[in-house]
Scaffold this active site. Structure first.
Site, short mmCIF file in Angstrom:
data_model
loop_
_atom_site.label_atom_id
_atom_site.label_comp_id
_atom_site.label_asym_id
_atom_site.label_seq_id
_atom_site.Cartn_x
_atom_site.Cartn_y
_atom_site.Cartn_z
N LYS A 45 0.86 -1.18 0.00
CA LYS A 45 0.00 0.00 0.00
C LYS A 45 0.90 1.23 0.00
CE LYS A 45 -4.33 1.54 0.55
NZ LYS A 45 -4.13 2.89 0.04
N MET B 180 -10.55 6.91 -1.60
CA MET B 180 -10.10 6.24 -0.39
C MET B 180 -9.35 7.18 0.57
SD MET B 180 -11.33 3.27 -0.99
CE MET B 180 -10.60 2.26 0.30
N GLY B 181 -8.57 8.10 0.01
CA GLY B 181 -7.84 9.02 0.86
C GLY B 181 -6.57 8.45 1.47
N LEU B 182 -5.95 7.52 0.76
CA LEU B 182 -4.69 6.91 1.18
C LEU B 182 -4.74 6.27 2.57
CD1 LEU B 182 -1.84 9.33 -0.04
CD2 LEU B 182 -2.21 6.95 -0.72
N ASN C 221 4.86 7.32 -5.57
CA ASN C 221 3.53 7.60 -6.11
C ASN C 221 3.33 9.11 -6.18
OD1 ASN C 221 0.81 7.88 -6.65
ND2 ASN C 221 0.15 6.29 -5.24
N CYS D 117 -1.68 10.40 -6.55
CA CYS D 117 -2.91 10.07 -5.83
C CYS D 117 -3.94 11.19 -5.99
CB CYS D 117 -2.64 9.84 -4.35
SG CYS D 117 -4.14 9.28 -3.50
N ASN E 77 -2.52 5.68 -12.76
CA ASN E 77 -3.36 5.66 -11.58
C ASN E 77 -4.80 5.92 -12.05
OD1 ASN E 77 -4.24 5.65 -8.90
ND2 ASN E 77 -2.51 6.87 -8.19
N SER E 78 -5.74 5.93 -11.14
CA SER E 78 -7.13 6.13 -11.54
C SER E 78 -7.32 7.48 -12.21
CB SER E 78 -8.05 6.02 -10.32
OG SER E 78 -7.68 6.94 -9.32
N GLY F 34 -7.91 -0.87 -16.23
CA GLY F 34 -8.86 -1.51 -17.15
C GLY F 34 -8.64 -2.98 -17.39
N GLY G 99 -6.04 -3.86 -10.37
CA GLY G 99 -6.57 -3.12 -9.23
C GLY G 99 -8.03 -3.42 -9.00
#
Length: 312
Positions: A45, A73-75, A127, A130, A193-194, A250, A271
């Site tokens: 994580k 999620m907010g990490l 990362n 985020c 990332n998203s 995806g 993911g």
């Protein structure tokens, strides 16, 4: 069938692994990913210096018809020391990616200094992407800030380091981020990332489906595949050959894995579909991938990787 890859001196017997954020928050979850016979590695994580509970719930939602997911999620994570303890004690033949996502430049520099001084001998993922921490911008959308932090990092950091990037949507942005990244001895780039700040509405109640940020959240799953492939392809075309690509986004079928590799991915992370389906997704995806390769007469991913055809 050779379903393998390499990043610097690290060899992967399988190309699939979890995306940071899914099935990796606790030591038990990390163990589950490592124990699969169909994963090539595990990603922790994304750690912040201290434990974070993350955003209020509901903060995750699966759309109908496997369209995808939205989350803010907010990490949430157990904190840097928790994951450092895990990687320090874990005995495994599989490589481990230690992912970090500080809430400030100084957070990231401090954690990287601790990793540099440690005995950890895996790969490190910084990362920079985020999208779901209120009030915190994504560093990797600021090309000057990205170059500034990497410049400082590589004054002291010597271990294999890669960066996780957000999706880019403009050709000139592909050019700009690649020009910056090519200046540094990066081991890999993880894309994407998203897709940040999507909005999903519940048709029964006319309300948003997640609570944080008034319903805005990062999109994942099937809905982001085209954007993910475009980023893998664009960056593979622009980055130095020694900077490897981890394709993320995806991936719900073996064909999705194949497409990521075709666009130039060395490894492929799962993911949203891992969250939906559980650990068995890796066996299904690898089996489907192997079937596609066999049907096409390939015996190795090296025959496929980066071989996307264009229309002339």
């Amino acid at each position: 069938m050779q379903l393998t890859a390499a990043i610097q001196n690290f060899n992967f017997d399988h190309i699939l692994l979890n995306a940071a954020g899914v099935m990796c928050q606790t030591k038990a979850e990390l163990d589950t990913v490592l124990a699969s016979n169909y994963t090539g590695a595990v990603v922790t994580k994304s750690a912040t210096p201290a434990l974070r509970e993350g955003n209020p719930t509901p903060r995750y939602y699966e759309m109908a018809q496997n369209l995808g997911t939205i989350n803010s999620m907010g990490l949430p994570n157990a904190g840097f020391d928790y994951y450092m303890d895990y990687v320090s004690q874990k005995q495994t033949d599989k490589p481990i990616f230690f992912s970090i996502a500080g809430l400030s430049k100084q957070d990231n520099l401090d954690m990287l200094r601790q990793l540099e001084a440690s005995d950890f001998d895996g790969l490190i993922e910084l990362n920079l992407s985020c999208p779901n921490v209120p009030g915190k911008p994504q560093t990797a959308y600021d090309f000057e800030a990205t170059e500034a932090i990497l410049t400082e990092v590589f004054t002291f950091f010597t271990k294999p380091l890669g960066v996780k990037l957000p999706p880019y949507f403009d050709i000139v942005h592909f050019d700009m981020i690649a020009a910056s990244l090519n200046k540094f001895p990066l081991a890999f780039v993880n894309t994407i990332n998203s897709i940040g700040n999507g909005l999903v509405i519940d048709p029964e109640t006319d309300t948003v489906v997640i609570k944080p940020k008034a319903g805005f959240g990062g999109l994942g799953g099937t809905i982001v595949k085209a954007t993910a492939l475009a980023n893998v392809r664009a960056l593979r075309d622009r980055l130095r050959d020694d900077i490897k690509i981890i394709g993320t986004g995806g991936v719900t079928t073996g064909r999705d894995v194949y497409d990521h590799v075709l666009c130039g991915a060395d490894l492929v992370e799962v993911g949203s579909q891992l969250a939906v389906e559980g650990i068995g997704v890796f066996e299904r995806l690898e089996t489907e991938l192997a079937t596609i390769l066999a049907e096409k007469g390939f015996t190795s991913l090296d025959q496929v990787r980066g071989q996307l055809k264009t229309i002339v």
